[in-house]
Design a protein around this motif. Structure first.
Motif, PDB file in Angstrom:
ATOM      1  N   ASP A  18       3.806  49.474  33.899  1.00  0.00           N
ATOM      2  CA  ASP A  18       5.030  50.003  34.539  1.00  0.00           C
ATOM      3  C   ASP A  18       5.440  49.116  35.714  1.00  0.00           C
ATOM      4  N   LYS A  19       4.451  48.758  36.529  1.00  0.00           N
ATOM      5  CA  LYS A  19       4.712  47.923  37.715  1.00  0.00           C
ATOM      6  C   LYS A  19       5.272  46.563  37.287  1.00  0.00           C
TER       7      LYS A  19
ATOM      8  N   GLU B  50       6.829  45.830  34.520  1.00  0.00           N
ATOM      9  CA  GLU B  50       8.187  45.976  33.941  1.00  0.00           C
ATOM     10  C   GLU B  50       9.214  46.103  35.052  1.00  0.00           C
ATOM     11  N   GLN B  51       8.840  46.847  36.108  1.00  0.00           N
ATOM     12  CA  GLN B  51       9.783  46.960  37.237  1.00  0.00           C
ATOM     13  C   GLN B  51       9.972  45.589  37.901  1.00  0.00           C
ATOM     14  N   GLN B  52       8.861  44.905  38.053  1.00  0.00           N
ATOM     15  CA  GLN B  52       8.882  43.608  38.764  1.00  0.00           C
ATOM     16  C   GLN B  52       9.686  42.553  37.985  1.00  0.00           C
TER      17      GLN B  52
END
Ligand code: CAP
Ligand code: MG
Length: 414
Positions: free
Chosen positions: A207-208, A210-212
């Motif tokens: 998740d991190k 993908e956000q980044q």
């Protein structure tokens, strides 16, 4: 031996492909003739045994007796046409018990290799096939207008990291530019890495990442185990938002793969082929990777390891590309499978692999990422840079002038 094997050879017979499953074998006879061995194989893989039977029925012979319709004495290749009624639809275990069962152990036959099989489309269509397939995975992940090879890695060391350490390796791989991160084939659930703990930590990292990066990423958690445990692990992975599950398809068995596929999870199946070489490596005795690849597609594998051609595992370019071609060819309703090239891969071999396979391949490097002198994130960047260079037809050496991570990789693995 005792006359149980007569009347199976009919070299004038021309099988109707809608009514027969045609298997191709390579036979190395013991003392007996190739013809005798061909009959023995045909008999023992269908209705016969070592001796004539008082219980045999004319109806059985008429409806179910296969025919050896091709024998090449020089190559020792034979083809057997089996009436399709011999095979239960959608049953991979029964197919193998038939054309890959007792016959491998017959004394009359010194060595036997099952090279290929063809079947009526109705038979192939009786199997579930991949739920997503190559195109479904591209829709799930790639936003690229023009499809490209996907790039991925295997968390290394193979086993031993705890979930927090593994999640860090995964995060660095994704932010370094990779699409896919997978568990290794021998990592399932251990005191040092419980499946559910690793799954949670790595999905958090995904998740991190993908956000980044603003890009969809893939994690392939290895659920391989007994069917009921695989079911629990797959359900947990889906509940926690994974888009993929990994299965060691040969060590769990095709029926277990098909069982998981038939649950219709919203996750695609990454199929690892660990143990295949026990069957595929000896070209005179065993089962070809082409046969295993056909079974994998029928049972529902969305991605399948097929060999890297230029990596550390055996597998000729001709054989690997023949498998790749079949996985991407229309076969009834079976979706096409995303080939995976892995094993001894590094940024230096990526261009050759991409050239050989074209765009429809997942190129994976474990040591070739995590062995980078500047660590995982740099290793992932180097693999990503090698892909960019390849897509732009720029030689790696030239691209490396402006990209230090690739330059370091070339220096280490030249
Ligand atoms: C590759 C790998 C894969 C092999 C399997 C390994 O690691 O994770 O399992 O690719 O072979 O454990 O060796 P490296 P294949 O990148 O470090 O070699 O894909 O031929 O089935
Ligand atoms: Mg591995």
């Amino acid at each position: 031996m005792y006359g149980g094997y007569g009347n199976y050879i009919k070299t004038s017979f021309v099988p109707d492909k809608d009514d027969y499953l045609i298997a191709t074998f390579k036979i190395t006879p013991n003392k007996n003739s190739l013809y005798y061995c061909a009959e023995a194989v045909a008999a023992e893989s269908s209705i016969g045994t070592w001796t004539s039977l008082s219980t045999m029925q004319k109806r059985v012979l008429k409806n179910l007796q296969p025919k050896v319709f091709y024998i090449d004495k020089k190559s020792r290749i034979i083809k057997i046409a089996y009436p399709i009624e011999l095979f239960e639809p959608s049953n991979p275990a029964q197919l193998l018990s038939d054309i890959a069962g007792n016959i491998f152990g017959m004394r009359e036959v010194k060595w036997l290799a099952l090279l290929d099989f063809e079947a009526p489309l109705n038979y192939f269509n009786s199997f579930p096939g991949p739920k997503f397939g190559k195109l479904g995975i591209r829709r799930l992940i790639s936003t690229d207008k023009n499809p490209r090879p996907h790039i991925g890695t295997i968390i290394k060391p193979k086993v031993g990291l705890n979930p927090v350490e593994a999640a860090k390796v995964a995060y660095d791989s994704w932010v370094g530019g990779l699409d896919l991160v997978k568990d290794d084939e021998n990592l399932t659930s251990h005191t040092f890495s419980k499946f559910e703990d690793r799954l949670a930590k790595i999905l958090e990292a995904k998740d991190k990442a993908e956000q980044q990066t603003g890009k969809k990423k893939i994690y392939c958690p290895n659920i391989s185990a007994s069917a009921e445990i695989m079911l629990k692990r797959a359900e947990l992975a889906q509940d926690m938002g994974s888009n993929c599950i990994m299965i060691d398809i040969l060590t769990v068995g095709f029926s277990a793969v098909q069982f998981i596929r038939n649950q219709n999870f919203k996750m695609f199946i990454h199929a690892h082929r660990a143990m295949h070489a026990a069957l595929t490596k000896n070209k005179n005795h065993g089962i070809s990777m082409l046969v295993l690849a056909k079974l994998a597609r029928m049972a529902g594998a969305d991605q399948l390891h097929v060999g890297a051609i230029f990596g550390k595992m055996e597998g000729s370019k001709k054989e690997v590309l023949q498998i790749h071609k079949w996985l991407n060819s229309p076969v009834g309703n079976l979706a096409e499978v995303f080939s995976v090239a892995s094993g001894g891969v590094s940024p230096l071999t990526l261009p050759k692999i991409a050239k050989a396979f074209g765009k429809d391949v997942v190129i994976q490097a474990g040591g070739g990422v995590h062995g980078h002198p500047s660590g995982t994130r740099a290793g992932a960047a180097a693999l990503y840079q090698a892909l960019q260079a390849t897509l732009q037809n720029i030689p790696l050496e030239k691209y490396a002038l402006e990209h230090k991570e690739l330059k370091q990789a070339l220096q280490k693995w030249h």
